[in-house]
Scaffold this active site. Structure first.
Site, PDB file in Angstrom:
ATOM      1  N   GLU A  89     -40.396 -13.115  -5.523  1.00  0.00           N
ATOM      2  CA  GLU A  89     -39.751 -14.425  -5.724  1.00  0.00           C
ATOM      3  C   GLU A  89     -39.131 -14.481  -7.111  1.00  0.00           C
ATOM      4  OE1 GLU A  89     -38.658 -16.294  -3.249  1.00  0.00           O
ATOM      5  OE2 GLU A  89     -40.697 -16.738  -2.559  1.00  0.00           O
ATOM      6  N   HIS A  90     -37.907 -14.984  -7.173  1.00  0.00           N
ATOM      7  CA  HIS A  90     -37.135 -15.044  -8.418  1.00  0.00           C
ATOM      8  C   HIS A  90     -36.899 -13.643  -8.993  1.00  0.00           C
ATOM      9  CE1 HIS A  90     -36.761 -19.416  -8.899  1.00  0.00           C
ATOM     10  NE2 HIS A  90     -37.918 -19.469  -8.266  1.00  0.00           N
ATOM     11  N   ASP A 106     -31.199 -14.819   0.128  1.00  0.00           N
ATOM     12  CA  ASP A 106     -31.147 -15.694   1.299  1.00  0.00           C
ATOM     13  C   ASP A 106     -29.992 -15.309   2.224  1.00  0.00           C
ATOM     14  OD1 ASP A 106     -33.067 -16.886  -0.238  1.00  0.00           O
ATOM     15  OD2 ASP A 106     -31.891 -18.664  -0.730  1.00  0.00           O
TER      16      ASP A 106
HETATM   17  C1  GLA Z   1     -33.693 -19.491  -3.852  1.00  0.00           C
HETATM   18  C2  GLA Z   1     -32.437 -18.655  -4.118  1.00  0.00           C
HETATM   19  C3  GLA Z   1     -32.709 -17.171  -3.949  1.00  0.00           C
HETATM   20  C4  GLA Z   1     -33.938 -16.724  -4.730  1.00  0.00           C
HETATM   21  C5  GLA Z   1     -35.108 -17.677  -4.484  1.00  0.00           C
HETATM   22  C6  GLA Z   1     -36.280 -17.376  -5.383  1.00  0.00           C
HETATM   23  O1  GLA Z   1     -34.050 -19.381  -2.503  1.00  0.00           O
HETATM   24  O2  GLA Z   1     -31.387 -19.049  -3.263  1.00  0.00           O
HETATM   25  O3  GLA Z   1     -31.576 -16.426  -4.322  1.00  0.00           O
HETATM   26  O4  GLA Z   1     -33.650 -16.596  -6.079  1.00  0.00           O
HETATM   27  O5  GLA Z   1     -34.758 -19.033  -4.666  1.00  0.00           O
HETATM   28  O6  GLA Z   1     -36.809 -16.127  -5.098  1.00  0.00           O
END
Ligand code: GLA
Length: 389
Positions: free
Chosen positions: A37-38, A174
């Site tokens: 994540e991130h 995503d």
């Molecule tokens: C959101 C963003 C993704 C990613 C996540 C965290 O979903 O759209 O690109 O950075 O947060 O992992």
């Protein structure tokens, strides 16, 4: 096949009523992310999958040079000339306008299109309904106007639409997951090279249950961009000492420690989280190969701690959901998922444990927060595509 899906039926009827003709149908799913994540905007690894909740489109070209759009879920019509594309007040329309603008930036001139869309991805739950909306529409325009643009480029066009029309400087996870999802598989994606490998993960092995906090804190998009900026600051400091470093993906925990005293505390904490999260994705994939969900689950809990204590993107409601999960021995791992500040937790549950988990979490969450959670049992599904009649 189309007729069995009540959403498609509803869109078809609406389309006929609105535009008096027969459309084609498309679909783009939401996503989950098991771990990583991130890390996407830090050139790292992620482990997402597309799910069985999606946005569907009934669409066809018109000869009017107009986008004529109907949101089934908002029961709202919007139209704009293709020569006048700009950000508008109608929030949902911006995603579709933003995507169309990306085609124009490539020198292409999509003519008019009539589109009715709607779906079952819960909004604001962190399941990437906006990426699905963008990816599905990009797929649809590409197909309707026969541009032949490769999927690997369509995802960047969808991401740019999010940057420019929604103002969130998101990474590529995503859009990638919504487009490249594969039934029964998670994908380990290298967000720098876009190389990806699929790993089997089906509901025979464990259940994947999402618990929705039902809260969306308004900080989400501004804090997201701030985190991105803090990571960039961190990279610049590490690079002074180690010029070969171009992103946190390249930095090791040891390098970070060497430059720690040159960094503000918040920047150090953010970098520390990201560097360790990238390492965790590797470890998680190894444990998945061995069917070792115990180790996998422990890594998910570590991720949650990092997101909550170092990256500071969790919130009280998400932490409560993870605490409740931790108390249940059928939960192999749990953590907040997505950008943060609300949305869902993702929980990996031992086979046979789902019912008890759901009833406990429903009861305890309302007791501890005064809110009701909503539970989604998800199945991993295929990515964006055209639906055959
Ligand atoms: C959101 C963003 C993704 C990613 C996540 C965290 O979903 O759209 O690109 O950075 O947060 O992992």
């Amino acid at each position: 096949m189309l007729d069995n899906n009540p959403i498609i039926q509803a869109l078809k009827e609406k389309y006929e009523e609105q535009f008096q003709s027969q459309p084609d149908f498309y679909k783009a799913p939401g996503r989950i992310n098991l771990i990583g994540e991130h890390t996407d905007y830090n050139d790292g690894f992620v482990l997402p999958a597309a799910i069985d909740k999606a946005i569907y489109y009934a669409a066809s070209k018109n000869d009017l040079n107009k986008l004529r759009l109907f949101s089934y879920d908002y029961d709202e019509f919007f139209e704009i000339g293709t020569d006048e594309l700009k950000k508008v007040e109608t929030h949902w329309a911006n995603y579709l306008i933003g995507v169309t603008a990306q085609f124009q930036k490539r020198g292409l001139k999509p003519g008019g299109i009539d589109c009715v869309f709607g779906g079952d991805i819960p909004l604001g739950a962190g399941l990437s309904s906006s990426a699905a909306l963008e990816c599905g529409f990009a797929y649809c325009l590409n197909d309707q106007f026969n541009y032949g643009i490769d999927k690997s480029e369509l995802i960047f066009m969808a991401q740019k639409a999010e940057h420019e029309y929604a103002g969130v400087m998101c990474g590529i996870m995503d859009q990638f997951a919504s487009t490249y999802g594969k039934e029964g598989h998670v994908m380990k994606l290298d967000c720098r090279s876009l190389d990806h490998e699929y790993y089997p993960l089906t509901n025979d092995q464990a259940d994947i249950i999402l618990c929705d906090t039902k809260v969306q804190h308004s900080l989400a998009s501004s804090e997201y961009n701030i985190r991105r900026n803090e990571c960039e600051k961190g990279v610049a400091i590490v690079k002074e000492k180690y010029p070969q470093i171009n992103s946190l993906r390249d930095a090791s925990p040891e390098m970070l420690d060497v430059v720690k005293n040159k960094m503000e505390e918040n920047v150090y904490q953010r970098c520390h989280y990201v560097i360790h999260e990238i390492i965790r994705v590797e470890k998680a994939c190894q444990s998945l190969l061995k069917n070792d969900f115990i180790t996998f689950g422990k890594l998910m809990y570590e991720t949650h701690n990092g997101l909550s204590k170092e990256y500071l993107v969790s919130c009280h409601e998400l932490d409560v959901l993870v605490d409740i999960a931790r108390e249940n021995s059928d939960v192999l791992g749990a953590r907040m998922m997505g950008g943060g500040f609300g949305g869902c937790t993702i929980n990996i549950i031992r086979k046979g444990g789902a019912e008890k988990f759901i009833s406990t979490i429903e009861k305890e969450y309302s007791k501890r927060t005064g809110n009701m959670t909503e539970i989604y049992r998800v199945i991993i599904a295929d990515g964006a595509r055209k639906l055959n009649p």
